[in-house]
Design an enzyme around this catalytic site. Structure first.
Site, PDB file in Angstrom:
ATOM      1  N   MET A   1     -11.091  -6.196   5.520  1.00 30.81           N
ATOM      2  CA  MET A   1     -10.328  -5.219   6.299  1.00 30.81           C
ATOM      3  C   MET A   1      -9.965  -5.830   7.657  1.00 30.81           C
ATOM      4  SD  MET A   1     -10.000  -2.617   4.353  1.00 30.81           S
ATOM      5  CE  MET A   1      -9.051  -1.675   5.548  1.00 30.81           C
TER       6      MET A   1
ATOM      7  N   SER B   1       0.859  -1.196   0.000  1.00 30.60           N
ATOM      8  CA  SER B   1       0.000   0.000   0.000  1.00 30.60           C
ATOM      9  C   SER B   1       0.887   1.236   0.000  1.00 30.60           C
ATOM     10  CB  SER B   1      -0.893   0.019   1.242  1.00 30.60           C
ATOM     11  OG  SER B   1      -1.389   1.332   1.428  1.00 30.60           O
TER      12      SER B   1
ATOM     13  N   ASP C   1      -6.380  -6.663   4.224  1.00 33.41           N
ATOM     14  CA  ASP C   1      -5.780  -5.332   4.250  1.00 33.41           C
ATOM     15  C   ASP C   1      -5.760  -4.760   5.669  1.00 33.41           C
ATOM     16  OD1 ASP C   1      -4.984  -2.724   3.758  1.00 33.41           O
ATOM     17  OD2 ASP C   1      -6.710  -2.197   2.503  1.00 33.41           O
TER      18      ASP C   1
ATOM     19  N   HIS D   1      -8.404   0.897  -3.961  1.00 37.34           N
ATOM     20  CA  HIS D   1      -9.302   0.650  -2.835  1.00 37.34           C
ATOM     21  C   HIS D   1     -10.017   1.954  -2.511  1.00 37.34           C
ATOM     22  CE1 HIS D   1      -9.495  -0.283   1.810  1.00 37.34           C
ATOM     23  NE2 HIS D   1     -10.688  -0.147   1.262  1.00 37.34           N
TER      24      HIS D   1
ATOM     25  N   MET E   1      -9.108   7.952   0.020  1.00 38.16           N
ATOM     26  CA  MET E   1      -9.913   8.367   1.183  1.00 38.16           C
ATOM     27  C   MET E   1     -10.449   9.775   0.961  1.00 38.16           C
ATOM     28  SD  MET E   1      -7.465   6.984   4.227  1.00 38.16           S
ATOM     29  CE  MET E   1      -6.631   5.401   4.099  1.00 38.16           C
TER      30      MET E   1
ATOM     31  N   MET F   1     -12.284   4.244  -0.479  1.00 32.08           N
ATOM     32  CA  MET F   1     -12.944   4.495   0.806  1.00 32.08           C
ATOM     33  C   MET F   1     -13.645   5.835   0.656  1.00 32.08           C
ATOM     34  SD  MET F   1      -9.754   3.141   3.085  1.00 32.08           S
ATOM     35  CE  MET F   1      -8.662   3.209   1.658  1.00 32.08           C
TER      36      MET F   1
ATOM     37  N   ASP G   1      -4.814   3.516  -1.939  1.00 35.43           N
ATOM     38  CA  ASP G   1      -5.886   3.823  -0.988  1.00 35.43           C
ATOM     39  C   ASP G   1      -6.471   5.207  -1.226  1.00 35.43           C
ATOM     40  OD1 ASP G   1      -6.030   1.498   0.774  1.00 35.43           O
ATOM     41  OD2 ASP G   1      -3.971   2.008   1.332  1.00 35.43           O
TER      42      ASP G   1
ATOM     43  N   HIS H   1      -1.178  -1.364  -4.351  1.00 39.79           N
ATOM     44  CA  HIS H   1      -2.432  -1.050  -3.655  1.00 39.79           C
ATOM     45  C   HIS H   1      -2.533   0.460  -3.429  1.00 39.79           C
ATOM     46  CE1 HIS H   1      -5.881  -2.152  -1.084  1.00 39.79           C
ATOM     47  NE2 HIS H   1      -5.466  -1.204  -0.252  1.00 39.79           N
TER      48      HIS H   1
HETATM   49  C1  DX5 Z   1      -6.304   1.437   5.579  1.00 38.11           C
HETATM   50  C2  DX5 Z   1      -5.821   1.087   4.200  1.00 38.11           C
HETATM   51  C3  DX5 Z   1      -4.702   0.113   4.162  1.00 38.11           C
HETATM   52  C4  DX5 Z   1      -3.456   0.604   4.846  1.00 38.11           C
HETATM   53  C5  DX5 Z   1      -2.604  -0.564   5.203  1.00 38.11           C
HETATM   54  O1  DX5 Z   1      -7.462   2.190   5.479  1.00 38.11           O
HETATM   55  O2  DX5 Z   1      -6.871   0.534   3.436  1.00 38.11           O
HETATM   56  O3  DX5 Z   1      -4.411  -0.265   2.827  1.00 38.11           O
HETATM   57  O4  DX5 Z   1      -2.717   1.473   4.070  1.00 38.11           O
HETATM   58  O5  DX5 Z   1      -1.517  -0.089   5.907  1.00 38.11           O
HETATM   59  P1  DX5 Z   1      -0.800  -0.976   7.023  1.00 38.11           P
HETATM   60  O6  DX5 Z   1      -0.233  -2.164   6.328  1.00 38.11           O
HETATM   61  O7  DX5 Z   1       0.211  -0.063   7.565  1.00 38.11           O
HETATM   62  O8  DX5 Z   1      -1.859  -1.375   8.022  1.00 38.11           O
HETATM   63 ZN    ZN Z   2      -6.405  -0.405   1.451  1.00 37.94          ZN
END
Ligand code: DX5
Ligand code: ZN
Length: 225
Positions: free
Chosen positions: A143, A8, A181, A72, A37, A74, A35, A33
């Site tokens: 998750m 990620s 994840d 991903h 948000m 969110m 993310d 990956h």
């Molecule tokens: C959290 C993300 C993850 C996160 C994982 O909301 O979806 O992908 O970046 O990071 P680590 O491996 O540090 O938990």
């Molecule tokens: Zn993620």
């Protein structure tokens, strides 16, 4: 079973993102990956389609192998942004079913745009929706932390949920990836694999260390045990 490591880039150095993506690809990543948000569905704000488009050409190993860009989402609402990420070069797009009013329609929209479609389940979210749409799902993402931040600790109930998701995938007879994840590192990745996962997201465990290849190799050694 083929295991995939999906670093990620949330925990990468954002000032050198292209370089970081190339470095982790060279270090043995299988997927990148990404993310997304929105400070609405989750209390944090990260990257949009323009950043995905900018890093897409960097998702490549030194030998020229292109790595899938695993987006991903969110975010809420989902549909317009999903389409924007498809246009930006995403290969897989996952969303949280509780963030979409019409989950079946969103899955069709993503696949219609030429991407693989995934559903993401938060630690307290049941898998029930899979009973009704598993024929349209290419990826299930469990998750193992509450979404919003990297660097959190792995929530153990995600193992039981991963086992339950694996059973549903086997029963469907379909070719569906099972990704986990949050909070994954070389010490717990084996347990996640034993629960039935085939794809492992890791952010801080990889980008928090100077030698990405060493971390990914340690993870693979655990998986091969
Ligand atoms: C959290 C993300 C993850 C996160 C994982 O909301 O979806 O992908 O970046 O990071 P680590 O491996 O540090 O938990
Ligand atoms: Zn993620």
């Amino acid at each position: 079973m083929t295991h995939r490591i999906a670093p990620s880039i949330l925990s990468a150095d954002f000032a050198r993102l292209g370089e970081e993506v190339r470095a982790v690809a060279a270090a043995g990543a299988d997927w990148i990956h990404f993310d997304v948000m929105d400070n609405h569905y989750v209390p944090n704000l990260t990257m949009g389609p323009a950043v995905a488009q900018a890093i897409k050409p960097h998702c490549v190993r030194p030998d020229g192998t292109a790595l899938p860009l695993d987006v991903h989402l969110m975010v809420q609402p989902v549909d317009d942004l999903a389409l924007a990420f498809a246009k930006a070069g995403a290969d897989l797009i996952s969303f949280h079913p509780d963030a979409s009013t019409h989950v079946d329609r969103t899955l069709q929209l993503i696949q219609g745009a030429g991407c693989k479609a995934g559903l993401v389940f938060n630690p307290a979210t049941p898998l029930d929706v899979l009973d009704w749409v598993i024929d349209k799902v290419d990826l299930v993402l469990i998750m193992s932390v509450n979404p919003g931040f990297g660097g959190q600790s792995f929530i153990d109930s995600a193992l039981r949920k991963t086992e339950a998701a694996r059973r549903r995938i086997e029963a469907s007879g379909r070719d569906i990836r099972l990704e986990v994840d949050g909070g994954i590192n070389a010490d717990n990745i084996r347990r996640v694999a034993d629960a039935g996962a085939d794809t492992f997201v890791a952010g801080s465990a990889i980008f928090g260390r100077p030698d990405y290849a060493a971390v990914i190799a340690a993870m693979r050694a655990e998986l091969a045990r």
